[in-house]
Enzyme design. Sequence first.
Site, PDB file in Angstrom:
ATOM      1  N   ASP A   1      24.861 -56.892 -59.383  1.00  0.00           N
ATOM      2  CA  ASP A   1      24.813 -56.421 -60.980  1.00  0.00           C
ATOM      3  C   ASP A   1      23.716 -55.584 -61.438  1.00  0.00           C
ATOM      4  O   ASP A   1      22.751 -55.243 -60.414  1.00  0.00           O
ATOM      5  CB  ASP A   1      24.597 -57.643 -61.779  1.00  0.00           C
ATOM      6  CG  ASP A   1      23.551 -58.836 -61.276  1.00  0.00           C
ATOM      7  OD1 ASP A   1      22.717 -58.559 -60.156  1.00  0.00           O
ATOM      8  OD2 ASP A   1      23.799 -60.159 -61.418  1.00  0.00           O
TER       9      ASP A   1
ATOM     10  N   HIS B   1      26.046 -69.407 -63.710  1.00  0.00           N
ATOM     11  CA  HIS B   1      26.798 -67.914 -63.223  1.00  0.00           C
ATOM     12  C   HIS B   1      26.446 -67.620 -61.941  1.00  0.00           C
ATOM     13  O   HIS B   1      25.394 -68.189 -61.187  1.00  0.00           O
ATOM     14  CB  HIS B   1      26.034 -67.063 -64.244  1.00  0.00           C
ATOM     15  CG  HIS B   1      24.499 -66.604 -64.287  1.00  0.00           C
ATOM     16  ND1 HIS B   1      23.643 -66.589 -65.122  1.00  0.00           N
ATOM     17  CD2 HIS B   1      23.885 -66.679 -63.110  1.00  0.00           C
ATOM     18  CE1 HIS B   1      22.483 -65.905 -64.636  1.00  0.00           C
ATOM     19  NE2 HIS B   1      22.559 -66.290 -63.472  1.00  0.00           N
TER      20      HIS B   1
ATOM     21  N   GLU C   1      28.728 -64.996 -66.686  1.00  0.00           N
ATOM     22  CA  GLU C   1      28.366 -66.064 -67.674  1.00  0.00           C
ATOM     23  C   GLU C   1      29.386 -67.082 -67.674  1.00  0.00           C
ATOM     24  O   GLU C   1      30.694 -66.671 -67.386  1.00  0.00           O
ATOM     25  CB  GLU C   1      27.718 -65.649 -68.675  1.00  0.00           C
ATOM     26  CG  GLU C   1      26.880 -64.502 -68.602  1.00  0.00           C
ATOM     27  CD  GLU C   1      25.296 -64.903 -68.306  1.00  0.00           C
ATOM     28  OE1 GLU C   1      25.289 -66.233 -67.589  1.00  0.00           O
ATOM     29  OE2 GLU C   1      24.424 -64.550 -68.569  1.00  0.00           O
TER      30      GLU C   1
ATOM     31  N   ASN D   1      22.885 -72.056 -65.696  1.00  0.00           N
ATOM     32  CA  ASN D   1      24.198 -72.085 -66.580  1.00  0.00           C
ATOM     33  C   ASN D   1      25.271 -72.094 -65.668  1.00  0.00           C
ATOM     34  O   ASN D   1      26.464 -72.241 -66.008  1.00  0.00           O
ATOM     35  CB  ASN D   1      24.000 -71.324 -67.637  1.00  0.00           C
ATOM     36  CG  ASN D   1      24.515 -69.656 -67.179  1.00  0.00           C
ATOM     37  OD1 ASN D   1      24.316 -69.521 -66.129  1.00  0.00           O
ATOM     38  ND2 ASN D   1      24.104 -68.952 -68.338  1.00  0.00           N
TER      39      ASN D   1
HETATM   40  C1  F6R Z   1      21.134 -61.514 -59.795  1.00  0.00           C
HETATM   41  C2  F6R Z   1      22.198 -62.767 -59.854  1.00  0.00           C
HETATM   42  C3  F6R Z   1      22.065 -63.832 -60.540  1.00  0.00           C
HETATM   43  C4  F6R Z   1      20.753 -64.714 -60.102  1.00  0.00           C
HETATM   44  C5  F6R Z   1      20.638 -66.060 -60.770  1.00  0.00           C
HETATM   45  C6  F6R Z   1      19.469 -66.712 -60.301  1.00  0.00           C
HETATM   46  O1  F6R Z   1      21.565 -60.388 -59.311  1.00  0.00           O
HETATM   47  O2  F6R Z   1      23.138 -62.508 -59.161  1.00  0.00           O
HETATM   48  O3  F6R Z   1      23.038 -64.695 -60.589  1.00  0.00           O
HETATM   49  O4  F6R Z   1      21.186 -64.851 -58.639  1.00  0.00           O
HETATM   50  O5  F6R Z   1      20.286 -65.525 -62.126  1.00  0.00           O
HETATM   51  O6  F6R Z   1      18.316 -66.104 -60.559  1.00  0.00           O
HETATM   52  P1  F6R Z   1      16.966 -66.761 -59.675  1.00  0.00           P
HETATM   53  O7  F6R Z   1      17.108 -66.525 -58.402  1.00  0.00           O
HETATM   54  O8  F6R Z   1      16.149 -65.866 -60.505  1.00  0.00           O
HETATM   55  O9  F6R Z   1      16.887 -68.207 -60.213  1.00  0.00           O
END
Ligand code: F6R
Length: 266
Positions: free
Chosen positions: A87, A158, A163, A156
């Site tokens: 992303d 994702h 989301e 959440n």
């Molecule tokens: C970002 C992504 C998100 C993160 C998720 C966890 O490229 O794919 O799904 O993996 O938000 O983020 P952290 O590791 O910062 O808790």
Amino acid sequence: MKEAVGSILDFAPRKLIRPGLVLLLTQDAEQLGCAAAEVVAKQLLAKPTSVLALPTGRTPIGMYRFLAEMCRQGQISFHSATTFNLDEFVGLEPSHPGSYHTYMRRHLLDHVDADPARVHIPAGDAPCLDCECDRYESEISRAGGLDLAVLGIGENGHIGFNEPGSPLDSRTRVVALTPSSRAANAHLFACPEDVPQQAITMGVGTILEARRLLLLANGPAKADALYRALHGPIASASPASAIQLHPNVVVIADTTAAARLPEIAT
Ligand code: F6R
């Protein structure tokens, strides 16, 4: 590889959640990063031309550090690999300090021998965002599909920026970020209001087409999301639950993220 990281995959406690879904338990974030790097390194050693999907966020920082070290020591190479980030924020130039382009340069790309022509990160500043999403899907197909998708998980539920509510067959597209995802990324920006409202994300369906999935979860804030991902109903309310549909998944979690899993008590 052994010199840099030991062989944590051999000694980390391992639980079979169901056929094709294995959980590896680590003591802390450091061990998690080491184990994740070892999975990616083995993939690159088995197939140097591997096509990888890569996440950003706090969780994979240790993994990237170990991978950079292995590359520096000549144990692995990214030269023939192709990478696709999951992303990127909409509206940011690649050079913006909060962009995932910047994150990837800082944590991986500046330290390994990746071929820039084979590094793909969605262009959040593309003039036509829908065209960029279509182009991204085509590039993944042209590369032969993803061999290994490395995923983090949001509080959440994702994956990527899919989301809650994201269709499980969704493709790469522009999405609105939830307040919790924007808050989780606020540290990348001068002030919380600067966090973009939208992102381009690889879709859940795109991710599920990867030949293998590696999901990383670290810290107590991920315990509920990880429980729902592995044991909750498979539903778009918890996009990570889609991994239950995949035949080849490794989950690496530290003990606090895994605390709610029934397998831990046995
Ligand atoms: C970002 C992504 C998100 C993160 C998720 C966890 O490229 O794919 O799904 O993996 O938000 O983020 P952290 O590791 O910062 O808790």
